[in-house]
Design an enzyme around this catalytic site. Structure first.
Site, mmCIF file in Angstrom:
data_model
loop_
_atom_site.group_PDB
_atom_site.id
_atom_site.type_symbol
_atom_site.label_atom_id
_atom_site.label_comp_id
_atom_site.label_asym_id
_atom_site.label_seq_id
_atom_site.Cartn_x
_atom_site.Cartn_y
_atom_site.Cartn_z
ATOM 1 N N CYS A 39 21.626 -12.173 22.135
ATOM 2 C CA CYS A 39 21.029 -11.718 21.010
ATOM 3 C C CYS A 39 21.405 -12.478 19.824
ATOM 4 C CB CYS A 39 21.375 -10.269 20.841
ATOM 5 S SG CYS A 39 21.152 -9.387 19.316
ATOM 6 N N GLY A 179 2.939 -18.516 28.636
ATOM 7 C CA GLY A 179 3.638 -17.116 28.568
ATOM 8 C C GLY A 179 2.712 -16.261 27.424
ATOM 9 N N ASP A 306 21.462 -6.655 30.303
ATOM 10 C CA ASP A 306 20.380 -7.358 30.812
ATOM 11 C C ASP A 306 20.681 -7.621 32.424
ATOM 12 O OD1 ASP A 306 19.181 -7.629 28.855
ATOM 13 O OD2 ASP A 306 18.939 -9.877 28.404
ATOM 14 N N HIS A 445 4.209 10.592 -0.454
ATOM 15 C CA HIS A 445 2.796 10.114 -0.950
ATOM 16 C C HIS A 445 2.987 9.257 -1.865
ATOM 17 C CE1 HIS A 445 -1.563 9.791 -1.385
ATOM 18 N NE2 HIS A 445 -1.317 9.638 -2.904
#
Lengths: 471, 471
Positions: A39, A179, A306, A445
């Site tokens: 990461c 890919g 992982d 809003h």
């Protein structure tokens, strides 16, 4: 032979385990690469820094439709690279130095694998540098690695992967990407916005397979307008030609470009550990098998991230690291005290153009489960902020269980998708019915979350009054 | 004299009342301006379209720090104006035509006010065009209007307000803005990003008073770097000089510019209705007094939106319109059947630069209530996406009740503030404790909502395991 209370293999999320409760433990930390894991060094962090620069470049190129005539004079690629890695590389070094300075920690800097355990039941490990040590507990957090098809490696063509492409010296004129997953789509956006012509070679019909069909097909249609998408194509052979590459596909078609990026996925590193010596079961795909407490099949050995997870996502690895951090300190058999992992609603995002975020089931998955569902695809262009953006592509697709009124999935493509999905993740995590979510809170809003509000209302209508029953 | 079941004064949120349940009702709709009200015609919708163009211009000007050398060749202001109003104006016309085509609706196009009620208890109304009619029920949705200080109106200087500034023919070279609230700060951003020099004259010390002190002071500091902010200044006199204006302040200082924008607030239109004829109580500030069911002091007369609300916000007016839509069909005294308005956690946003969003209490308000609170100001720059943005200004300030663990307020300044606040609004609306919010759901790494996650964790820490008690 040195002995440790705990050995941690891998310094991505694995490195986050050692908090103040571990200061009395003698710990071995094994990292064959730089500290910080995928990461930090080659994944989420640097890619998003490149993506944001690409987003800005894209905004400049797109400014005219808002009445702003703008142009890019130059993309200073080397400056972008320096900015990104000038920030990241010192962190990896700092992380390692911090651990090396900890009195209870020893750092081993080469590949580490299991050896047969000792007679007294201690796990034995050995590094490629020849260090050997034992440990009572082990955390396998060895991550995953880029996988490259044999057709590419066999032919000797020069190629890049996500490990290397962010440090190339200049933006290629024509980038060929093999890919069509999230890594391919993020780099296609980065290099396209920064000036490259981009060609994607994909085996299937659409980019981002695994996403909801509406997202994958709409995204592929959008991509095909700015990138060359060669679907149903597979690389058969490739060779270096001058400073570039020539690809030959299985159908015989050829393609020349300046650089080749292979982005065909990542595989867990469980196959690199000789884990059988410790009794750790590893699947045929290299994934370490764990239970809901992140326990492997070997007593005292946990795994996370992982290397063992079905999700190759940092936020999941971090969660699993928190689970391991707690469970390492409990008795192995005391599942009452142990924390289970929660993989119930795991969101993810693809930082491409347009951005994509998802959580929960796709429509096909929900139908395959036989659920009675309601589905709404809400266009950004139907809310005020979408108007302001002159948006023509953004959608939020929500899927609700018609029997329970609960959200089953959300699939968002467009501006801020990775932020807009958070209230949906929150609603799913806390079992908040879609109708209550719509009307039990205010939506500013004219802010962009009105896309979610409108989708919810389209699905569920106005709640009755008096409320008959809170779900 | 014509008689109607229902008369609706104002076509902003008031125009949304007539759904299929009202097809049997004979309805008078009174609109002295164009259909659609403030939000559509001169408020949220057009301003955000200008703001988004300004955001894009700002991104172009700021691109260099991401390695993208970019420049603006031209700002096509007339094209921006055409794009915005070319889209909005037809909507106002379409809205009116739709109502005029409804067989059960009659539209009155001039100012309407009450006359003394008839002997049989019907409310009597009269338009400036001379139409007179009676109605059994009335909805006052007459909105608010721009207020301009007498010092400005008295001196005869030409000036703009938010009603007119969006249709000017060209971007002024030097725009002087009187006022420091959200309207002033949004237009300061718009014109500054599109090329104007901007000077703000404010009576107090900071812009955006009423916001949390940390937001107001930090925003004012940022503003002072790009705009001229003259605080503790009040306009005493002004005059036309050539094509421009000259302002004289109460301290005698003078200031010349090309255009004057007065943005000193809005007042409710309750004083324009002769409402006393119907027994409707109106406060000294012109606000129609309502109870929690949106009932005025006169039986059968409801009010909603800016004319009666403490919030001049479209999402609040829309909510109140849904309440009135339901309650109009109930018996006046049947509060069991009536829907109450919910003004518990009303978020709002300022679409300036940086964007600002807030919900709940400010820190000062929470302390004044004697609450035991914890406060965290989380920098965007401490999360991965903030890194990617090279952010230096974004903050999320969260306030938690230390006794209950519930969120009391959130104040966000930075990119996507109006989107990032939604999960906090949702947590507050559904009484989700801050600690559970932090860890009971996944937050996508590396998306921007991690700012909220990190703030929550800093306030509440990791939850214990096993969970001792769900709040």
């Amino acid at each position: 032979m040195a002995h440790f209370d705990i050995a941690i293999i891998g310094t991505g999320s694995g490195n986050s385990i050692l908090d103040e409760r571990y200061t009395d433990k003698k710990v071995a930390i094994c990292e064959q690469n730089v500290f910080g894991g995928t990461c930090l060094n080659v994944g989420c962090i640097p890619t998003k820094m490149f993506v944001y620069a690409a987003d800005i470049a894209h905004d400049v190129q797109d400014a005219a439709r808002y009445g702003i005539d703008a142009r890019i004079d130059a993309v200073r690629w080397p400056d972008i690279v320096s900015r990104v890695f000038g920030r990241i590389d010192p962190l990896a070094v700092g992380g390692e130095n911090y651990r090396r300075a900890s009195p209870n920690v020893e750092v081993f800097s080469s590949h580490t694998r299991f050896r047969p355990s000792t007679a007294d039941g201690r796990y034995a490990l050995r590094t490629d540098d020849g260090d050997e040590f034992t440990a009572d507990q082990v955390v396998i957090a060895a991550g995953s690695r880029v996988t490259v098809p044999e057709a590419v490696t066999a032919c000797g063509v020069p190629y890049h992967t996500s490990d290397t492409i962010m440090r190339i010296p200049e933006v290629p004129e024509h980038l060929i990407i093999v890919g069509g997953g999230f890594v391919a789509c993020e780099f296609a956006h980065v290099f396209s916005a920064l000036g490259s012509r981009v060609t994607l070679l994909i085996r299937g019909a659409t980019l981002l397979r695994g996403h909801d069909d509406d997202i994958a097909s709409r995204f592929t249609d959008l991509a095909a307008k700015k990138w060359e998408v060669r679907n149903h194509h597979e690389l058969a052979d490739a060779r270096k030609v001058g400073d570039g590459v020539e690809i030959t596909c299985q159908d015989g078609s050829k393609l020349r470009g300046d650089m080749l990026l292979v982005a065909t996925g990542r595989v867990p590193n469980g196959d690199q550990l000789d884990a059988h010596h410790a009794g750790v079961k590893v699947s045929g795909s290299g994934q370490v098998v764990v239970d809901q407490y992140q326990r492997t099949t070997a007593r005292g050995i946990f795994a996370l991230g992982d290397v063992s997870s079905d999700y190759q996502l940092k936020h999941v690895a971090n969660h699993e690291a928190r689970v391991v951090k707690h469970n390492l300190l409990q008795d192995w058999d005391d599942t009452e005290a142990m924390m289970p992992s929660n993989h119930r609603y795991v969101p993810s995002a693809v930082f491409t153009d347009p951005q994509i975020a998802m959580v929960g089931l796709t429509e096909n998955e929900a139908r395959a489960k036989g659920l009675r569902i309601k589905v709404k695809i809400q266009d950004y262009s139907d809310v005020a902020y979408g108007w302001a953006m002159e948006d023509t592509v953004g959608i939020a697709k929500l899927i609700v269980d018609d029997d329970t009124g609960l959200l089953l999935g959300a699939h968002i493509m467009g501006h801020q998708a990775s932020s807009l999905i958070q209230p949906v993740v929150q609603a799913m995590a806390f079992d908040l019915p879609a109708q209550e979510m719509a009307r039990g809170q205010y939506w500013i809003h004219p802010a962009l979350p009105e896309v979610i509000e409108n989708a919810l209302l389209a699905l569920c209508g106005e709640p009755p009054w008096p409320p008959s029953r809170r779900h």
